[in-house]
Design a protein around this motif. Structure first.
Motif, PDB file in Angstrom:
ATOM      1  N   ILE A  81     -43.914   2.106 -52.843  1.00 64.41           N
ATOM      2  CA  ILE A  81     -44.075   0.739 -52.372  1.00 64.41           C
ATOM      3  C   ILE A  81     -43.150  -0.176 -53.164  1.00 64.41           C
ATOM      4  O   ILE A  81     -43.071  -0.074 -54.392  1.00 64.41           O
ATOM      5  N   ALA A  82     -42.442  -1.062 -52.468  1.00 63.29           N
ATOM      6  CA  ALA A  82     -41.650  -2.108 -53.119  1.00 63.29           C
ATOM      7  C   ALA A  82     -42.393  -3.428 -53.005  1.00 63.29           C
ATOM      8  O   ALA A  82     -42.799  -3.821 -51.911  1.00 63.29           O
ATOM      9  N   SER A  83     -42.579  -4.091 -54.146  1.00 67.53           N
ATOM     10  CA  SER A  83     -43.201  -5.414 -54.181  1.00 67.53           C
ATOM     11  C   SER A  83     -42.148  -6.432 -54.585  1.00 67.53           C
ATOM     12  O   SER A  83     -41.438  -6.249 -55.575  1.00 67.53           O
ATOM     13  N   ILE A  94     -33.633 -12.303 -59.424  1.00 64.81           N
ATOM     14  CA  ILE A  94     -33.939 -12.456 -58.004  1.00 64.81           C
ATOM     15  C   ILE A  94     -34.264 -13.900 -57.646  1.00 64.81           C
ATOM     16  O   ILE A  94     -34.731 -14.678 -58.479  1.00 64.81           O
ATOM     17  N   ARG A  95     -33.973 -14.247 -56.398  1.00 68.22           N
ATOM     18  CA  ARG A  95     -34.429 -15.512 -55.826  1.00 68.22           C
ATOM     19  C   ARG A  95     -35.800 -15.296 -55.187  1.00 68.22           C
ATOM     20  O   ARG A  95     -36.120 -14.197 -54.722  1.00 68.22           O
ATOM     21  N   ASN A  96     -36.576 -16.363 -55.146  1.00 70.69           N
ATOM     22  CA  ASN A  96     -37.906 -16.243 -54.570  1.00 70.69           C
ATOM     23  C   ASN A  96     -37.824 -15.882 -53.092  1.00 70.69           C
ATOM     24  O   ASN A  96     -37.072 -16.486 -52.328  1.00 70.69           O
ATOM     25  N   ASN A  97     -38.607 -14.881 -52.698  1.00 70.90           N
ATOM     26  CA  ASN A  97     -38.701 -14.435 -51.312  1.00 70.90           C
ATOM     27  C   ASN A  97     -37.407 -13.825 -50.781  1.00 70.90           C
ATOM     28  O   ASN A  97     -37.243 -13.670 -49.570  1.00 70.90           O
ATOM     29  N   LEU A  98     -36.484 -13.468 -51.683  1.00 73.95           N
ATOM     30  CA  LEU A  98     -35.226 -12.848 -51.266  1.00 73.95           C
ATOM     31  C   LEU A  98     -34.915 -11.636 -52.146  1.00 73.95           C
ATOM     32  O   LEU A  98     -33.763 -11.353 -52.455  1.00 73.95           O
ATOM     33  N   ALA A  99     -35.969 -10.919 -52.531  1.00 72.17           N
ATOM     34  CA  ALA A  99     -35.803  -9.809 -53.464  1.00 72.17           C
ATOM     35  C   ALA A  99     -35.887  -8.464 -52.736  1.00 72.17           C
ATOM     36  O   ALA A  99     -35.231  -8.269 -51.717  1.00 72.17           O
ATOM     37  N   PHE A 100     -36.716  -7.551 -53.224  1.00 74.32           N
ATOM     38  CA  PHE A 100     -36.738  -6.183 -52.706  1.00 74.32           C
ATOM     39  C   PHE A 100     -37.590  -6.090 -51.444  1.00 74.32           C
ATOM     40  O   PHE A 100     -38.805  -5.937 -51.499  1.00 74.32           O
ATOM     41  N   GLY A 137     -34.963  14.252 -50.394  1.00 73.89           N
ATOM     42  CA  GLY A 137     -35.938  13.823 -51.376  1.00 73.89           C
ATOM     43  C   GLY A 137     -35.380  13.548 -52.755  1.00 73.89           C
ATOM     44  O   GLY A 137     -36.137  13.288 -53.690  1.00 73.89           O
ATOM     45  N   GLU A 138     -34.058  13.543 -52.901  1.00 73.44           N
ATOM     46  CA  GLU A 138     -33.462  13.418 -54.237  1.00 73.44           C
ATOM     47  C   GLU A 138     -33.285  11.969 -54.676  1.00 73.44           C
ATOM     48  O   GLU A 138     -33.448  11.646 -55.851  1.00 73.44           O
ATOM     49  N   PHE A 139     -32.951  11.083 -53.722  1.00 70.36           N
ATOM     50  CA  PHE A 139     -32.613   9.714 -54.102  1.00 70.36           C
ATOM     51  C   PHE A 139     -33.460   8.695 -53.333  1.00 70.36           C
ATOM     52  O   PHE A 139     -33.865   8.934 -52.192  1.00 70.36           O
ATOM     53  N   LEU A 140     -33.672   7.564 -53.988  1.00 68.83           N
ATOM     54  CA  LEU A 140     -34.343   6.422 -53.383  1.00 68.83           C
ATOM     55  C   LEU A 140     -33.422   5.214 -53.498  1.00 68.83           C
ATOM     56  O   LEU A 140     -32.763   5.032 -54.524  1.00 68.83           O
ATOM     57  N   PHE A 141     -33.388   4.401 -52.447  1.00 62.58           N
ATOM     58  CA  PHE A 141     -32.571   3.194 -52.440  1.00 62.58           C
ATOM     59  C   PHE A 141     -33.446   1.978 -52.148  1.00 62.58           C
ATOM     60  O   PHE A 141     -34.362   2.037 -51.330  1.00 62.58           O
ATOM     61  N   THR A 142     -33.123   0.886 -52.810  1.00 63.15           N
ATOM     62  CA  THR A 142     -33.670  -0.413 -52.470  1.00 63.15           C
ATOM     63  C   THR A 142     -32.542  -1.424 -52.569  1.00 63.15           C
ATOM     64  O   THR A 142     -31.437  -1.086 -53.010  1.00 63.15           O
ATOM     65  N   ALA A 143     -32.795  -2.661 -52.155  1.00 63.13           N
ATOM     66  CA  ALA A 143     -31.757  -3.694 -52.214  1.00 63.13           C
ATOM     67  C   ALA A 143     -32.402  -5.062 -52.220  1.00 63.13           C
ATOM     68  O   ALA A 143     -33.529  -5.243 -51.739  1.00 63.13           O
ATOM     69  N   THR A 144     -31.671  -6.024 -52.752  1.00 59.07           N
ATOM     70  CA  THR A 144     -32.127  -7.412 -52.653  1.00 59.07           C
ATOM     71  C   THR A 144     -31.814  -7.940 -51.256  1.00 59.07           C
ATOM     72  O   THR A 144     -30.828  -7.537 -50.629  1.00 59.07           O
ATOM     73  N   GLU A 145     -32.641  -8.841 -50.794  1.00 57.16           N
ATOM     74  CA  GLU A 145     -32.438  -9.413 -49.462  1.00 57.16           C
ATOM     75  C   GLU A 145     -31.228 -10.342 -49.425  1.00 57.16           C
ATOM     76  O   GLU A 145     -30.514 -10.413 -48.424  1.00 57.16           O
ATOM     77  N   ASN A 146     -30.993 -11.073 -50.493  1.00 50.95           N
ATOM     78  CA  ASN A 146     -29.809 -11.916 -50.696  1.00 50.95           C
ATOM     79  C   ASN A 146     -29.365 -11.751 -52.145  1.00 50.95           C
ATOM     80  O   ASN A 146     -29.957 -10.977 -52.915  1.00 50.95           O
ATOM     81  N   ALA A 147     -28.332 -12.481 -52.527  1.00 45.67           N
ATOM     82  CA  ALA A 147     -27.757 -12.341 -53.866  1.00 45.67           C
ATOM     83  C   ALA A 147     -28.749 -12.742 -54.951  1.00 45.67           C
ATOM     84  O   ALA A 147     -29.533 -13.682 -54.779  1.00 45.67           O
ATOM     85  N   ILE A 148     -28.698 -12.029 -56.087  1.00 42.86           N
ATOM     86  CA  ILE A 148     -29.381 -12.533 -57.275  1.00 42.86           C
ATOM     87  C   ILE A 148     -28.595 -13.743 -57.783  1.00 42.86           C
ATOM     88  O   ILE A 148     -27.436 -13.953 -57.421  1.00 42.86           O
ATOM     89  N   LEU A 149     -29.233 -14.558 -58.621  1.00 41.28           N
ATOM     90  CA  LEU A 149     -28.667 -15.862 -58.973  1.00 41.28           C
ATOM     91  C   LEU A 149     -27.260 -15.779 -59.540  1.00 41.28           C
ATOM     92  O   LEU A 149     -26.390 -16.601 -59.206  1.00 41.28           O
ATOM     93  N   GLN A 150     -27.001 -14.794 -60.389  1.00 45.34           N
ATOM     94  CA  GLN A 150     -25.700 -14.739 -61.066  1.00 45.34           C
ATOM     95  C   GLN A 150     -24.613 -14.069 -60.228  1.00 45.34           C
ATOM     96  O   GLN A 150     -23.478 -13.930 -60.680  1.00 45.34           O
ATOM     97  N   ASP A 151     -24.954 -13.683 -58.980  1.00 40.00           N
ATOM     98  CA  ASP A 151     -23.965 -12.994 -58.139  1.00 40.00           C
ATOM     99  C   ASP A 151     -23.373 -13.861 -57.040  1.00 40.00           C
ATOM    100  O   ASP A 151     -22.316 -13.526 -56.493  1.00 40.00           O
ATOM    101  N   GLY A 152     -24.032 -14.951 -56.652  1.00 41.46           N
ATOM    102  CA  GLY A 152     -23.485 -15.754 -55.570  1.00 41.46           C
ATOM    103  C   GLY A 152     -24.559 -16.508 -54.820  1.00 41.46           C
ATOM    104  O   GLY A 152     -25.717 -16.578 -55.241  1.00 41.46           O
ATOM    105  N   ALA A 153     -24.151 -17.055 -53.674  1.00 36.31           N
ATOM    106  CA  ALA A 153     -25.024 -17.930 -52.889  1.00 36.31           C
ATOM    107  C   ALA A 153     -25.802 -17.141 -51.843  1.00 36.31           C
ATOM    108  O   ALA A 153     -25.508 -15.972 -51.557  1.00 36.31           O
ATOM    109  N   THR A 154     -26.773 -17.797 -51.262  1.00 37.02           N
ATOM    110  CA  THR A 154     -27.509 -17.216 -50.144  1.00 37.02           C
ATOM    111  C   THR A 154     -26.676 -17.331 -48.864  1.00 37.02           C
ATOM    112  O   THR A 154     -25.708 -18.089 -48.795  1.00 37.02           O
ATOM    113  N   ALA A 155     -27.069 -16.588 -47.845  1.00 38.15           N
ATOM    114  CA  ALA A 155     -26.338 -16.602 -46.575  1.00 38.15           C
ATOM    115  C   ALA A 155     -26.551 -17.922 -45.845  1.00 38.15           C
ATOM    116  O   ALA A 155     -27.625 -18.525 -45.906  1.00 38.15           O
TER     117      ALA A 155
END
Length: 368
Positions: free
Chosen positions: A135-137, A176-182, A191-209
């Protein structure tokens, strides 16, 4: 009366044991190799306020498929406000577009108790080959609740959490930005790898869409057996699909789900929303083959952009060309074949427990 109660307890125990046994022998059942396009088949919906086992079925934000049992597990993003944090087991008849809940499983925290209100924001769910539920929270920046990815037993008991790299943890200037995380979670078929991603950029990476530009998201690759992150990749979302009305109205586009085809090819789901316009969903096949590992880069804002290759994207599906109005689609999974024997994708929407929105289940055929 006592005899009746005893038998009810025995029946509940047997149902739980059957679920654990089925999940413990889980196979992902994926034989998807080539996807040329996706075709809209149909859509059904659950009524607002639909109740199952004394819980409101809503906020459906992630879905995964247990092929051997031909059942689907769907996470609700209820923050233990309407009922304890939970996932549902659903029987979905692909040829007939019918959906029926069969069980609800409540999640227990590290001390074996239901999650207190507002301590969890479950957004995505994945099924490992050994039956473990991941589960991702998303967390909550406003209340300083960090995101997490955790493993649970099939009956909802906390097993362990996976480490989140420090750069993602919320702070006034980074993370992470609020409501734009995992919002996303997927496990490779082996079964070897798991991937997740942020919904938009983290603060130090850039702006939201917005309507002019996409947002630079980070994908995290985990080695599932060890639970350790092994790489990060740059994923750039599309711009918002349509201008909002009024022009300064709310607009967003984000990476809301991932679905692994193999170790380097993944389907991505982007959901765009513009005020007084509605939602658009786009599905891409992405490749990690030539993407740069950016795990050692703390801030993309200060990095040499010319030295970073993002994941490549190929558009497979755009709801604007399909003739149906999607609601707030946030999850998808490979599903059972349709009546023509085609492999399928099953999509679900998060109705935010609002009477103004709909819990949709959308069916797409996979064209090889």
């Amino acid at each position: 009366m006592l005899f009746s109660k005893l038998w009810r307890k025995i029946a509940l125990i047997l149902c739980s044991l059957l679920l654990v046994t089925a999940l413990g022998n889980a196979t992902l059942g994926r034989e998807i190799t080539n996807i040329s396009s996706l075709e809209f088949l149909g859509v059904t919906s659950l009524p607002h306020g639909f109740l199952f086992a004394n819980t409101e079925v809503g906020g459906l934000s992630g879905i995964t498929y247990h092929a051997r049992a031909n059942l689907y597990y769907i996470i609700s993003d209820d923050r233990s406000q309407k009922a304890p944090a939970r996932f549902y087991t659903l029987a979905i008849d692909t040829p007939n577009f019918t959906v029926n809940p069969t069980q609800v499983t409540f999640l227990l925290n590290e001390i074996g108790k239901p999650f207190p209100p507002n301590t969890i924001d479950p957004e995505s769910i994945a099924l490992a080959p050994d039956g473990t539920i991941l589960i991702a929270s998303e967390g909550d920046v406003t209340t300083n609740i960090s995101p997490f990815i955790a493993a649970f037993s099939p009956d909802g008991k906390w097993q362990k959490s996976l480490p989140i790299p420090t750069k993602f943890l919320p702070s006034p200037t980074s993370g992470i930005r609020n409501n734009l995380a995992f919002e996303s979670l997927t496990i490779t078929p082996n079964g070897e790898f798991l991937f997740t991603a942020t919904e938009n950029a983290i603060l130090q990476d850039g702006a939201t869409a917005d309507i002019r530009r996409g947002s630079p998201c980070r994908m995290i690759k985990y080695h599932l057996a060890s639970g350790n992150p092994t790489a990060e990749f740059l994923y750039i979302t599309e711009p918002v699909a349509a201008p909002p009305h009024p022009a300064n109205g709310f607009q967003t586009n984000g990476l809301v789900e991932l679905l692994a085809i193999d170790e380097t090819r993944i389907l991505s789901l982007e959901r765009s929303f513009s005020e007084n316009v509605g939602n658009t969903i786009r599905i891409f096949e992405i490749s990690l083959k030539n993407a740069t590992d950016i795990s050692e880069i703390y801030s993309l804002n200060t990095a040499d952009a010319t030295a970073i290759k993002p994941v490549t994207k190929r558009l497979l599906f755009d709801s604007q060309n399909q003739g149906f109005p999607p609601d707030n689609i946030e999850g998808f999974t490979f599903g059972a074949p349709n009546s023509s024997g085609q492999n399928t994708l099953i999509l679900i929407s998060d109705n935010n427990f609002s009477s103004q929105q709909t819990t949709q289940v959308v069916f797409l055929a996979i064209k090889a």
